[in-house]
Motif scaffolding. Structure first.
Motif, short mmCIF file in Angstrom:
data_model
loop_
_atom_site.label_atom_id
_atom_site.label_comp_id
_atom_site.label_asym_id
_atom_site.label_seq_id
_atom_site.Cartn_x
_atom_site.Cartn_y
_atom_site.Cartn_z
N UNK A 135 47.99 47.63 52.23
CA UNK A 135 48.31 46.42 53.01
C UNK A 135 48.31 45.20 52.09
N UNK A 136 47.28 45.09 51.24
CA UNK A 136 47.15 43.92 50.38
C UNK A 136 48.29 43.82 49.38
N UNK A 137 48.70 44.97 48.85
CA UNK A 137 49.76 44.93 47.84
C UNK A 137 51.10 44.58 48.49
N UNK A 191 44.69 44.16 45.27
CA UNK A 191 44.63 45.36 46.10
C UNK A 191 43.47 46.25 45.67
N UNK A 192 43.31 46.39 44.35
CA UNK A 192 42.23 47.21 43.81
C UNK A 192 40.88 46.62 44.21
N UNK A 193 40.77 45.31 44.10
CA UNK A 193 39.51 44.63 44.41
C UNK A 193 39.14 44.81 45.88
N UNK A 194 40.09 44.60 46.78
CA UNK A 194 39.75 44.71 48.21
C UNK A 194 39.45 46.17 48.58
N UNK A 195 40.16 47.11 47.97
CA UNK A 195 39.89 48.53 48.23
C UNK A 195 38.48 48.90 47.83
#
Lengths: 450, 450
Positions: free
Chosen positions: B378-380, B389-393
């Protein structure tokens, strides 16, 4: 036996120890001293791989009793570990209504064997029971009742009972029926024992006992048992003929299940979630709920996204905005819980919804004034910006009022849509309070600060 | 009467209409056709200013019955509208245990009058009852029992009962005591009616009935009634002497109250919150809870405040951070509800806490992997920044695991501290998931993005 929780806790601890030490003899010994209900509790409190160890130690008769006591979510596993012949031996001696409860877990082969082993009357009773859904009065009843006629004397009743030799468990009254099996009254055992034995049944019976239609919901039955302090009540078909009786011990289980429902379902859990259910199954059930929540959280984030440029200018907004959303969610949940509970108990209905709404709005106005002032003071001390304080105070007031409105309206609407208010109302409410909270706070900030 | 919910809803609608039209005659007529429990429900469903209108129409005998049925939160208002003489007339005819329940609402003058009107035996019984706390077996029991001796024949018992002429309501068994009033068994009425009447009591009685100490908690009593399917059970003093009996109808009320508790208390509501309680009183109760929540929300905001400069650089963080916190809160609440419920029912204890924790961690690992991937995608798509995206995951995965840990550990710790887990666990949990959510997300972002 004086019922003693510590005693049982000690017995459980010893059983846990026997399991650890693989001491089958001590295990069998310990289990033999427990009531089937306690054995069920013990089995539920241990992990699934050990349950079979305990299970194999029990005799078939005890297995049957324990199967009735354990949660429905672990029954299939226990049944899976039994031979067909063992199952027949375990289930056949049970009361007809108890057999009916276990039928869904049994294979066709086992059911056929059990039916074959029952006498004709019990087979017919089982058929009747199985024709009603589990969550109705018909599904809850025991077809075993004692019936008498209105015009005989109590003396005759007493002699009949002594010849009959047995009265079903938990029975506290006999039912009085006419020639066509239609219910005309209820004769309490304590009345039978104290009234002059020359009197006729018709003179001393209770003529208008609370009774239930077989198709009525089990929740309605439970509510009536609670309200009218019933111990047993007759179940009738559409023609008013006696089909069986419901006893309070089964109603207690319904009340407990309702309590489960009202606690588990709002958190997106299954009613009968077992603390040791397989991880994969549990993860799947919960993932569904978290997915719904993710969607609502993304919607709320999109609202924030609209105000990105405002936040860029005043970063304090990002710091403070969760407070506004969180207070709305908490205040709204209070109203919601009260209304959902009231709807379940019947004290909140469409008739008085307007009054409930008026009162909740009044409460929220008082609280919104209070917390608007408090949060404004906090904001001014923190960021030294009076306009920011004004904005957050105003947003807080707006969100608390919106929360009260949503707390009353959402469950009523959800119910009208035919959805369980306990399941859907909470998610809907926090979505509203998040969106209103972010929108009012960031919107006002855009007007006054950016 | 076939119990019919629609019928009662119709009767309520007619009563509402009579109230609107000030038609006292129709009101009195309608009320006279209702069971006291239904009158109580009706009174609870109307606003306080109208309750007195309904109340004044009732006769004192009915008032007494209705007082027993209504919620404790509205009793004082009803009692306040009665003359002392009227109160004595209403309360005096009730059973001793029911009188005991109403004593807290009555003035000293009224209590003195009622005591004066009771005979000596009932006065002593009332004294005994009042010496036990309301939430104990002693407070729940009815001192009215029928006792017999072990060595007499059933014939003699039958003759004795007929001479006695009355057996207390809901009684399904007589109690067998020795010379010193110590309980030695229980004689079920259905056994008395079916066994050979020449037999002695000692031959057919149940020798080890489940019994309770007067000081045991009402919750333990309710759990035993439910588990062992009891209808009545004897209450004993420390010497094993019979004090009275508990009947299942009172236990049903305890179970219902527990259900109330587990739903209302986690939302910071009073157990007996009345939907028409005065706005000022309600606002005060709720304000306290909102105050506690404000403090926890401010603490979470202070965590965000630490990362102000990071947010200034990457505004997307402000948009996405509530998602991480919200998912943690929801996942943690699922674990928490399950554990708190299990603790209340006794299936989760310190003995198996480690296993429960292991299982919840396994579930959360599966879910954290799933939702980490979903939110990263979703973020990407939203911000086209792979590192974001990596950070929020990663933050999502961390928070979901922290949520599972907190959901198991917090209620166990809260209970150890002597606080009601239902009350404090929820606030503590969301505080943890907010803090961990914001800290992991913004912290990782500071390292990788800012």
């Amino acid at each position: 036996m004086t019922e003693d929780t510590n005693l049982i806790a000690n017995q459980f601890a010893e059983l846990h120890a026997s399991l650890e030490n693989d001491d089958a003899q001590a295990l069998a010994m310990g289990l033999s001293q427990l009531h089937p209900a306690d054995i069920g509790d013990f089995i539920e409190s241990i992990s699934p791989d050990r349950r079979q160890l305990v299970w194999q130690v029990l005799s078939p008769e005890v297995m049957g009793e324990v199967l009735l006591e354990v949660s429905e979510s672990i029954r299939p596993d226990l049944v899976a570990g039994m031979e067909p012949a063992q199952l027949v031996e375990a289930v056949h001696p049970l009361d007809t209504d108890d057999i009916a409860d276990l039928i869904p877990e049994l294979s066709d082969e086992v059911i056929a064997e059990i039916l074959f082993a029952l006498d004709k009357q019990d087979r017919q009773r089982l058929d009747t029971l199985l024709s009603y859904a589990e969550d109705t009065a018909g599904g809850l009843m025991n077809p075993d009742t004692v019936t008498v006629r209105e015009n005989i004397s109590l003396d005759v009743v007493l002699r009949y009972l002594r010849r009959r030799g047995e009265i079903p468990e938990h029975t506290n009254s006999l039912f009085v029926v006419d020639r066509n099996d239609r219910l005309i009254g209820k004769l309490l055992l304590r009345v039978l024992l104290t009234e002059d034995s020359k009197k006729r049944v018709g003179e001393v019976m209770n003529r208008e006992p609370v009774s239930f239609q077989a198709t009525e919901s089990d929740k309605a039955v439970a509510a009536s048992f609670e309200k009218y302090n019933l111990i047993t009540a007759p179940v009738l078909d559409e023609q008013g003929r006696l089909l069986g009786q419901i006893t309070v011990d089964d109603v207690v289980d319904v009340i407990r299940e309702e309590a489960h429902h009202s606690v588990m379902v709002p958190a997106g859990l299954r009613e009968d979630e077992d603390i040791f259910a397989p991880v994969a199954r549990t993860s799947k059930n919960r993932a569904l709920w978290l997915g719904v929540n993710l969607v609502t959280a993304i919607v709320a984030s999109m609202v924030i996204g609209v105000f990105e440029s405002t936040i860029q200018k005043v970063v304090a907004l990002a710091v403070l905005m969760p407070i506004v959303a969180s207070m709305g969610g908490n205040a709204g949940t209070q109203t919601l819980v009260l209304v959902v509970r009231g709807m379940a108990l019947g004290t909140v209905s469409r008739q008085n919804a307007r009054q409930v709404l008026a009162r909740e709005l009044a409460v929220s106005l008082l609280n919104s004034f209070l917390w608007a002032v408090v949060i404004a003071v906090v904001a001014v001390l923190w960021y030294k910006q009076p306009i920011l304080a004004l904005v957050i105070g105003l947003a807080m007031a707006i969100n608390l009022v919106a929360a009260a409105l949503s707390g009353v309206i959402i469950p009523l609407v959800v119910k009208r849509l035919g959805v369980d208010p306990a399941l859907a109302s909470g998610v809907a409410l926090t979505t509203v309070t998040d969106i209103v909270g972010f929108m009012s706070f960031l919107g006002l900030a855009t007007v006054f600060l950016a």
